[in-house]
Design an enzyme around this catalytic site. Structure first.
Site, PDB file in Angstrom:
ATOM      1  CE1 TYR A 189       7.539  -2.997   3.287  1.00 41.08           C
ATOM      2  CE2 TYR A 189       6.674  -0.845   3.878  1.00 41.08           C
ATOM      3  CZ  TYR A 189       6.757  -2.202   4.105  1.00 41.08           C
ATOM      4  OH  TYR A 189       6.052  -2.771   5.144  1.00 41.08           O
ATOM      5  CG  ASP A 210       3.140   2.757  -2.642  1.00 44.22           C
ATOM      6  OD1 ASP A 210       2.542   3.631  -1.981  1.00 44.22           O
ATOM      7  OD2 ASP A 210       3.643   1.730  -2.138  1.00 44.22           O
ATOM      8  CE  LYS A 235       4.768   5.386   5.720  1.00 44.95           C
ATOM      9  NZ  LYS A 235       5.305   4.561   4.670  1.00 44.95           N
TER      10      LYS A 235
HETATM   11  C1  LIG Z   1       4.957   3.010   4.459  1.00 45.89           C
HETATM   12  C2  LIG Z   1       4.723   2.575   3.076  1.00 45.89           C
HETATM   13  C3  LIG Z   1       3.783   1.579   2.759  1.00 45.89           C
HETATM   14  C4  LIG Z   1       3.069   0.786   3.810  1.00 45.89           C
HETATM   15  O1  LIG Z   1       2.222   1.569   4.605  1.00 45.89           O
HETATM   16  P1  LIG Z   1       1.812   1.025   6.061  1.00 45.89           P
HETATM   17  O2  LIG Z   1       0.817   2.051   6.524  1.00 45.89           O
HETATM   18  O3  LIG Z   1       3.064   0.990   6.871  1.00 45.89           O
HETATM   19  O4  LIG Z   1       1.218  -0.302   5.886  1.00 45.89           O
HETATM   20  C5  LIG Z   1       3.521   1.315   1.437  1.00 45.89           C
HETATM   21  N1  LIG Z   1       4.159   1.977   0.466  1.00 45.89           N
HETATM   22  C6  LIG Z   1       5.071   2.928   0.720  1.00 45.89           C
HETATM   23  C7  LIG Z   1       5.722   3.640  -0.406  1.00 45.89           C
HETATM   24  C8  LIG Z   1       5.398   3.237   2.036  1.00 45.89           C
HETATM   25  O5  LIG Z   1       6.348   4.144   2.288  1.00 45.89           O
END
Ligand SMILES: *Cc1c(COP(=O)(O)O)cnc(C)c1O
Length: 424
Positions: free
Chosen positions: A142, A237, A265
């Site tokens: 994701y 990511d 996060k």
């Molecule tokens: C949570 C997440 C996102 C998106 O971040 P948001 O702050 O919810 O937009 C992107 N990449 C990874 C790996 C994530 O876990």
């Protein structure tokens, strides 16, 4: 009716599904979301006054535990000076210094407001830099909800049972190629059939949105080598792994240097923050220096920077925190593995450091297809058992468990006792 049930009923008439992010819905586990009133340390208290031991940690950010006194103090202090200026501040410089100091591959960084924005912007920078359009992502990873990346995108969409999102024109995803996680040959094949067209490979260095799926030995190094060979950029990511696997994130943990990295996060300390950064020559493509446009009215917001700086400073100055949460992870997830062995339950436990997941499948889980073999009905029963005994897990089979520095061995023991009962 409980207060949570009443609130949920009110919410459902006003907010789609009653929640502002689908992963908060309890539909797939046959429950009503608990509406949280406050949280402290490893605990959350709901509107009815029930206390839960929390393994969501706001989906990662609360690595120091909820309501950490120093983070709260710095935020409160910042609030006294006004909430936003739309002009640069020293706090933004300090935040950038901290990230660049802690993460060697990040030479320049741009703050944004969410992980979604960070990834979307990093992709744009990679395309601008390489002059190529195609990107390779992995099934089950994701990267936020921007159009181009909502392809085989992990937990939220998996749990809802929707393969991809409606409302995304095919044109938006035509340049998104999907490979199999932990399978280098699937990546190689895409490079071969799209010669000189791949701008970047984007990967969660530990996949944590299809449950937890660690990279196999050599997988990340193989991606680095393929990107080098084809002059494509490697994007990690690290929205989940950044400042969690260690201060240096997955790059430090696995010793692989990415060209661009995305964060979210943890770096916001609980405030809505994201960031992308990396090689200076790539980041200098971004406006106002370069031709890749990216902007944000509230980006680098002083309150968010105060929270982020406070949290990152603590993490940088106290490496024992990582030792502690990683050891707790070993105890918790190692303990779960042991229970699975003892009870013969058809489960597989995957974990790296403080991240872990118990899949309700007897198969090993190294990719998306294997993750999908999990029995979500059994997970739902397990989830409800844990919740009714005061342990708040993420309401999906395909999410990670997050540990914080506020969790203790006693919490782990208590949790393992419940897991044993649940699996028996
Ligand atoms: C949570 C997440 C996102 C998106 O971040 P948001 O702050 O919810 O937009 C992107 N990449 C990874 C790996 C994530 O876990």
């Amino acid at each position: 009716m409980t207060k949570s049930e009443q609130l949920f009923q009110r919410a459902c008439g006003l907010i789609p599904g009653g929640v502002n992010s689908p992963v908060r819905a309890f539909g797939s586990v046959g429950e009503t979301p608990r509406f949280i009133k406050k949280a402290d340390g490893p605990y959350m208290i709901d509107a009815d006054g029930n206390q839960y031991l929390d393994y969501i940690c706001s989906w990662g950010p609360m690595i120091l535990g909820h309501n950490h006194p120093l983070v709260r103090e710095k935020v409160t202090e910042a609030c006294m000076n006004g909430l936003s200026y739309g002009a640069p501040t020293e706090a933004e410089v300090r935040m950038a210094e901290l990230i660049c100091e802690i993460v060697p591959s990040v030479e320049m960084v741009r703050m944004v407001n969410s992980g979604t924005e960070a990834v979307m912007s990093a992709i744009r920078a990679a395309r601008g830099f390489t002059g190529r359009n195609k990107i390779i992502k992995f099934a089950g990873c994701y990267h936020g909800h921007s159009d181009a990346l909502l392809v085989k995108a992990g937990s939220g969409v998996m749990t809802a049972g929707v393969p991809d999102s409606s409302g995304v024109p095919a044109g938006c995803t035509q340049d998104t190629l999907t490979a199999v996680y932990n399978d280098l040959s699937s990546v190689e094949a895409l490079f071969d059939s799209n010669k000189d067209q791949i701008a970047a490979v984007i990967v969660e260095p530990v996949a944590a949105n299809m449950g937890v799926v660690p990279p196999k030995e050599g997988f990340l190094a193989g991606l680095r080598a393929l990107c080098d060979r084809h002059q494509s950029l490697l994007i990690f990511d690290e929205v989940i792994t950044g400042f969690r696997l260690g201060a240096g994130g997955a790059q430090g943990y696995y010793g692989i240097r990415a060209d661009l990295v995305t964060y979210g996060k943890i770096i916001g300390g609980g405030m809505p923050v994201g960031a992308y950064g990396g090689r200076k020559d790539v980041m200098e493509m971004v406006a106002p220096v370069g031709a890749v446009y990216q902007a944000g009215t509230l980006s680098g917001n002083p309150i968010a920077m105060a929270a982020g700086i406070a949290q990152l400073t603590i993490l940088k100055d106290r490496p024992e925190i990582y030792k502690n949460i990683n050891e707790l992870g070993e105890k918790l997830y190692g303990g779960m593995e042991q229970i699975v062995k003892e009870t013969g339950a058809p489960c597989t436990v995957n974990h790296v450091g403080s991240l872990g997941c118990m899949f309700f499948t007897g198969q090993q889980v190294e990719n998306y297809a294997q993750a999908k073999t999990a029995d979500t009905e059994r997970f739902a029963r397990y989830f409800r058992f844990m919740l009714s005994h005061g342990v708040h897990l993420a309401p999906s089979q395909f999410e990670a468990m997050f540990l914080s520095n506020a969790h203790t061995e006693d919490h782990v023991e208590l949790t393992l006792d419940l897991v044993r009962q649940a699996l028996a």
